[in-house]
Motif scaffolding. Structure first.
Motif, PDB file in Angstrom:
ATOM      1  N   THR A 341       0.845  -1.184   0.000  1.00 41.51           N
ATOM      2  CA  THR A 341       0.000   0.000   0.000  1.00 41.51           C
ATOM      3  C   THR A 341       0.887   1.243   0.000  1.00 41.51           C
ATOM      4  OG1 THR A 341      -0.079   0.155   2.403  1.00 41.51           O
ATOM      5  CG2 THR A 341      -1.745  -1.244   1.334  1.00 41.51           C
ATOM      6  N   ILE A 342       0.254   2.389  -0.176  1.00 38.99           N
ATOM      7  CA  ILE A 342       1.011   3.642  -0.172  1.00 38.99           C
ATOM      8  C   ILE A 342       1.666   3.879   1.182  1.00 38.99           C
ATOM      9  CG2 ILE A 342      -0.873   5.184   0.540  1.00 38.99           C
ATOM     10  CD1 ILE A 342       1.646   5.843  -2.331  1.00 38.99           C
ATOM     11  N   ARG A 343       1.028   3.419   2.263  1.00 40.64           N
ATOM     12  CA  ARG A 343       1.660   3.518   3.584  1.00 40.64           C
ATOM     13  C   ARG A 343       2.937   2.698   3.645  1.00 40.64           C
ATOM     14  NH1 ARG A 343      -1.666   1.181   7.971  1.00 40.64           N
ATOM     15  NH2 ARG A 343       0.350   1.326   9.042  1.00 40.64           N
ATOM     16  N   GLY A 344       2.906   1.496   3.095  1.00 34.97           N
ATOM     17  CA  GLY A 344       4.088   0.646   3.118  1.00 34.97           C
ATOM     18  C   GLY A 344       5.225   1.185   2.278  1.00 34.97           C
ATOM     19  N   ALA A 346       6.174   4.267   2.066  1.00 31.99           N
ATOM     20  CA  ALA A 346       6.905   5.353   2.746  1.00 31.99           C
ATOM     21  C   ALA A 346       8.149   4.866   3.483  1.00 31.99           C
ATOM     22  CB  ALA A 346       5.969   6.110   3.682  1.00 31.99           C
ATOM     23  N   PRO A 347       8.054   3.897   4.428  1.00 34.53           N
ATOM     24  CA  PRO A 347       9.270   3.437   5.107  1.00 34.53           C
ATOM     25  C   PRO A 347      10.191   2.621   4.220  1.00 34.53           C
ATOM     26  CG  PRO A 347       7.360   2.215   5.893  1.00 34.53           C
ATOM     27  CD  PRO A 347       6.834   3.318   5.016  1.00 34.53           C
ATOM     28  N   LEU A 348       9.682   2.045   3.136  1.00 35.93           N
ATOM     29  CA  LEU A 348      10.549   1.377   2.163  1.00 35.93           C
ATOM     30  C   LEU A 348      11.387   2.416   1.434  1.00 35.93           C
ATOM     31  CD1 LEU A 348      11.372  -1.217   0.529  1.00 35.93           C
ATOM     32  CD2 LEU A 348       9.542  -0.583  -1.072  1.00 35.93           C
ATOM     33  N   TYR A 349      10.736   3.461   0.954  1.00 37.64           N
ATOM     34  CA  TYR A 349      11.388   4.548   0.210  1.00 37.64           C
ATOM     35  C   TYR A 349      12.478   5.210   1.041  1.00 37.64           C
ATOM     36  CZ  TYR A 349      11.553   8.916  -2.570  1.00 37.64           C
ATOM     37  OH  TYR A 349      11.941   9.993  -3.332  1.00 37.64           O
ATOM     38  N   SER A 350      12.183   5.420   2.340  1.00 37.88           N
ATOM     39  CA  SER A 350      13.130   6.139   3.199  1.00 37.88           C
ATOM     40  C   SER A 350      14.225   5.237   3.756  1.00 37.88           C
ATOM     41  CB  SER A 350      12.382   6.799   4.359  1.00 37.88           C
ATOM     42  OG  SER A 350      11.948   5.837   5.304  1.00 37.88           O
ATOM     43  N   GLY A 351      14.006   3.912   3.722  1.00 38.15           N
ATOM     44  CA  GLY A 351      14.951   3.011   4.355  1.00 38.15           C
ATOM     45  C   GLY A 351      14.795   2.942   5.858  1.00 38.15           C
ATOM     46  N   TRP A 352      13.688   3.466   6.384  1.00 37.71           N
ATOM     47  CA  TRP A 352      13.434   3.448   7.814  1.00 37.71           C
ATOM     48  C   TRP A 352      13.318   2.011   8.327  1.00 37.71           C
ATOM     49  CZ3 TRP A 352      14.118   5.678  12.096  1.00 37.71           C
ATOM     50  CH2 TRP A 352      13.250   5.607  13.184  1.00 37.71           C
ATOM     51  N   LEU A 353      12.676   1.153   7.534  1.00 34.70           N
ATOM     52  CA  LEU A 353      12.626  -0.275   7.820  1.00 34.70           C
ATOM     53  C   LEU A 353      13.072  -1.036   6.581  1.00 34.70           C
ATOM     54  CD1 LEU A 353       9.218  -0.630   9.715  1.00 34.70           C
ATOM     55  CD2 LEU A 353      11.508  -0.607  10.710  1.00 34.70           C
ATOM     56  N   THR A 354      13.633  -2.212   6.775  1.00 35.43           N
ATOM     57  CA  THR A 354      14.036  -3.044   5.645  1.00 35.43           C
ATOM     58  C   THR A 354      12.795  -3.685   5.018  1.00 35.43           C
ATOM     59  OG1 THR A 354      14.285  -5.095   6.904  1.00 35.43           O
ATOM     60  CG2 THR A 354      16.183  -3.576   6.852  1.00 35.43           C
ATOM     61  N   PRO A 355      12.889  -4.117   3.762  1.00 36.49           N
ATOM     62  CA  PRO A 355      11.760  -4.819   3.154  1.00 36.49           C
ATOM     63  C   PRO A 355      11.319  -6.037   3.954  1.00 36.49           C
ATOM     64  CG  PRO A 355      13.301  -4.141   1.462  1.00 36.49           C
ATOM     65  CD  PRO A 355      13.950  -3.833   2.779  1.00 36.49           C
ATOM     66  N   LEU A 356      12.265  -6.778   4.531  1.00 38.99           N
ATOM     67  CA  LEU A 356      11.898  -7.933   5.330  1.00 38.99           C
ATOM     68  C   LEU A 356      11.110  -7.514   6.569  1.00 38.99           C
ATOM     69  CD1 LEU A 356      12.010 -10.956   5.874  1.00 38.99           C
ATOM     70  CD2 LEU A 356      14.251 -10.612   6.973  1.00 38.99           C
ATOM     71  N   LEU A 358       9.286  -4.859   6.865  1.00 32.53           N
ATOM     72  CA  LEU A 358       7.970  -4.415   6.406  1.00 32.53           C
ATOM     73  C   LEU A 358       7.073  -5.607   6.086  1.00 32.53           C
ATOM     74  CD1 LEU A 358       9.047  -1.388   4.209  1.00 32.53           C
ATOM     75  CD2 LEU A 358       7.715  -1.294   6.311  1.00 32.53           C
ATOM     76  N   LYS A 359       7.668  -6.692   5.590  1.00 30.71           N
ATOM     77  CA  LYS A 359       6.876  -7.896   5.351  1.00 30.71           C
ATOM     78  C   LYS A 359       6.374  -8.457   6.668  1.00 30.71           C
ATOM     79  CE  LYS A 359       6.833 -12.369   2.988  1.00 30.71           C
ATOM     80  NZ  LYS A 359       7.594 -13.330   2.150  1.00 30.71           N
ATOM     81  N   TRP A 360       7.206  -8.445   7.696  1.00 29.18           N
ATOM     82  CA  TRP A 360       6.779  -8.913   9.014  1.00 29.18           C
ATOM     83  C   TRP A 360       5.591  -8.107   9.542  1.00 29.18           C
ATOM     84  CZ3 TRP A 360      12.317  -9.025  11.513  1.00 29.18           C
ATOM     85  CH2 TRP A 360      13.014 -10.139  11.031  1.00 29.18           C
ATOM     86  N   THR A 361       5.560  -6.794   9.257  1.00 25.37           N
ATOM     87  CA  THR A 361       4.468  -5.945   9.731  1.00 25.37           C
ATOM     88  C   THR A 361       3.215  -6.072   8.877  1.00 25.37           C
ATOM     89  OG1 THR A 361       5.105  -4.021   8.404  1.00 25.37           O
ATOM     90  CG2 THR A 361       6.138  -4.256  10.580  1.00 25.37           C
ATOM     91  N   GLY A 362       3.321  -6.727   7.729  1.00 30.16           N
ATOM     92  CA  GLY A 362       2.184  -6.870   6.833  1.00 30.16           C
ATOM     93  C   GLY A 362       1.993  -5.712   5.878  1.00 30.16           C
ATOM     94  N   LEU A 363       2.967  -4.785   5.828  1.00 31.04           N
ATOM     95  CA  LEU A 363       2.830  -3.621   4.951  1.00 31.04           C
ATOM     96  C   LEU A 363       3.271  -3.895   3.518  1.00 31.04           C
ATOM     97  CD1 LEU A 363       3.893  -0.687   7.298  1.00 31.04           C
ATOM     98  CD2 LEU A 363       1.610  -1.236   6.455  1.00 31.04           C
TER      99      LEU A 363
END
Length: 389
Positions: A341-344, A346-356, A358-363
């Motif tokens: 989603t567009i929410r997911g 944002a932290p992918l784009y910024s590198g705030w969280l890793t893709p893995l 973000l997958k754990w969070t369901g984003l």
């Protein structure tokens, strides 16, 4: 349903009314709110009303933000306030909807804000994108004597003395601003009761520090307003300069990253986090945002994405991000290997969280091989901001 109208703030009476609403929302005086509106520029404020009654508004602060070494046009959102008697009736949501539509239609790729409440802004597609951390450290614990570069006092503390150095530093930090003049003015604001001190590091300058000093019954503090270093020598010289205040100053306070490279120069883990807050990022135009940021120069790859955005439907669908020589290109279509989603985004784009993570969070959802590609594209330095707006 209430019929809201959104528009640019116009006229002295409307500006005065907005200042009264904002002063109540942010527990200040109308004169302080009016000063803030004038500092940001009245033309940068938007209002929401019902019939002919103004019920709230917000500020749009035009700036840039550095991602992957490239400047991306960004609008900062501030002073979002709704009169208390109109809260809960859809005014805030409508204000954000209309604001995002305006930003998208005018070509703004991304937007950033500091949330008073995350729930409201998550509905609008914002998500955590980086941090702002306040650090504190006893001067006696620095224990560095690396006077590698000369330190020169700045007698005339003006914005143009520091902009070039700040930009050189900011370009290397994911999330840093190409500042609006109002943010610079806040950094350099002073009065007779609180003298402001500024020093350049090196000749030619490789950094600077701007600070105030205060004394209480318990301790004396050197509070850093702003700082930048563009070399390891400048970083060590800055820490030594702070240490040289130890005869009169008990503590140094500054704003840095959650994972701050400056702390690696210290002999011991003597710095402590005083406070930490996360700012939120919204991808307004996905194609433009992904094409404007920088990527690892040595990487040549493709990421197939399927994106969902309930508010700005132009962002919806499948596209391919192709990266070569540090630049991205977005084309429609593809397999949609990475779903989010567009929410997911944002932290992918910024590198705030890793893709893995973000997958754990369901984003987001993707296979391990696709997660590896996304990690290579978006992992960088810890995104942070020294500025609050």
């Amino acid at each position: 349903m209430a019929q809201f109208h959104y528009q640019a703030a116009t006229g002295d009476n409307e500006i005065k009314h907005l200042s009264q609403i904002l002063s109540q929302c942010f527990i200040g005086s109308p004169s302080e709110s009016l000063d803030y509106i004038n500092q940001i520029g009245a033309s940068n404020f938007r209002t929401i009303g019902i019939n002919k009654q103004l019920v709230g508004g917000l500020a749009l602060i035009p700036m840039g933000q550095w991602w992957g070494g490239q400047r991306v046009t960004m609008t900062g959102i501030a002073a979002v306030g709704i009169a208390p008697e109109y809260r809960g009736g859809g005014a805030a949501i409508t204000l954000l909807q209309q604001m995002l539509r305006e930003l998208h239609d005018t070509g703004v790729p991304i937007s950033v804000l500091y949330p008073a409440t995350q729930r409201l802004y998550r509905k609008a597609g914002y998500e955590q994108g980086g941090s702002r951390v306040s650090w504190s450290m006893p001067t006696s614990a620095i224990q560095l004597r690396d006077r590698l570069l000369p330190i020169q006092s700045v007698e005339s503390i003006e914005i143009n003395r520091f902009v070039e150095l700040q930009q050189a530093f900011a370009q290397r930090q994911n999330g840093h601003l190409d500042r609006h003049v109002a943010i610079w003015q806040e950094r350099l604001k002073t009065d007779d009761k609180t003298p402001l001190y500024a020093y350049l590091i090196g000749e030619p300058p490789q950094g600077y520090v701007i600070f105030t000093q205060r004394r209480s019954v318990e301790q004396s503090t050197l509070q850093v307003r702003d700082w930048a270093v563009t070399s390891a020598e400048a970083g060590r010289s800055l820490l030594t300069f702070w240490s040289d205040h130890r005869s009169q100053i008990d503590k140094i306070g500054w704003t840095g990253a959650a994972i701050d490279p400056l702390l690696l120069l210290l002999p011991e883990q003597s710095a402590k986090q005083v406070s930490s807050m996360s700012w939120m990022l919204r991808i307004v135009n996905a194609r433009s945002a992904l094409e404007k940021r920088g990527y690892p120069v040595e990487l040549e790859t493709e990421l197939h994405v399927e994106l969902q955005d309930d508010w700005l439907t132009e962002n919806n669908g499948k596209f391919v991000l192709s990266v070569s020589e540090g630049k991205g290109d977005v084309s429609p279509g593809g397999r949609g290997d990475l779903k989010l989603t567009i929410r997911g985004l944002a932290p992918l784009y910024s590198g705030w969280l890793t893709p893995l993570q973000l997958k754990w969070t369901g984003l987001l959802d993707a296979s391990d091989s696709v997660l590896t590609i996304a990690t290579q594209l978006f992992t960088g330095s810890c995104p942070w901001l020294p500025d609050f707006f």
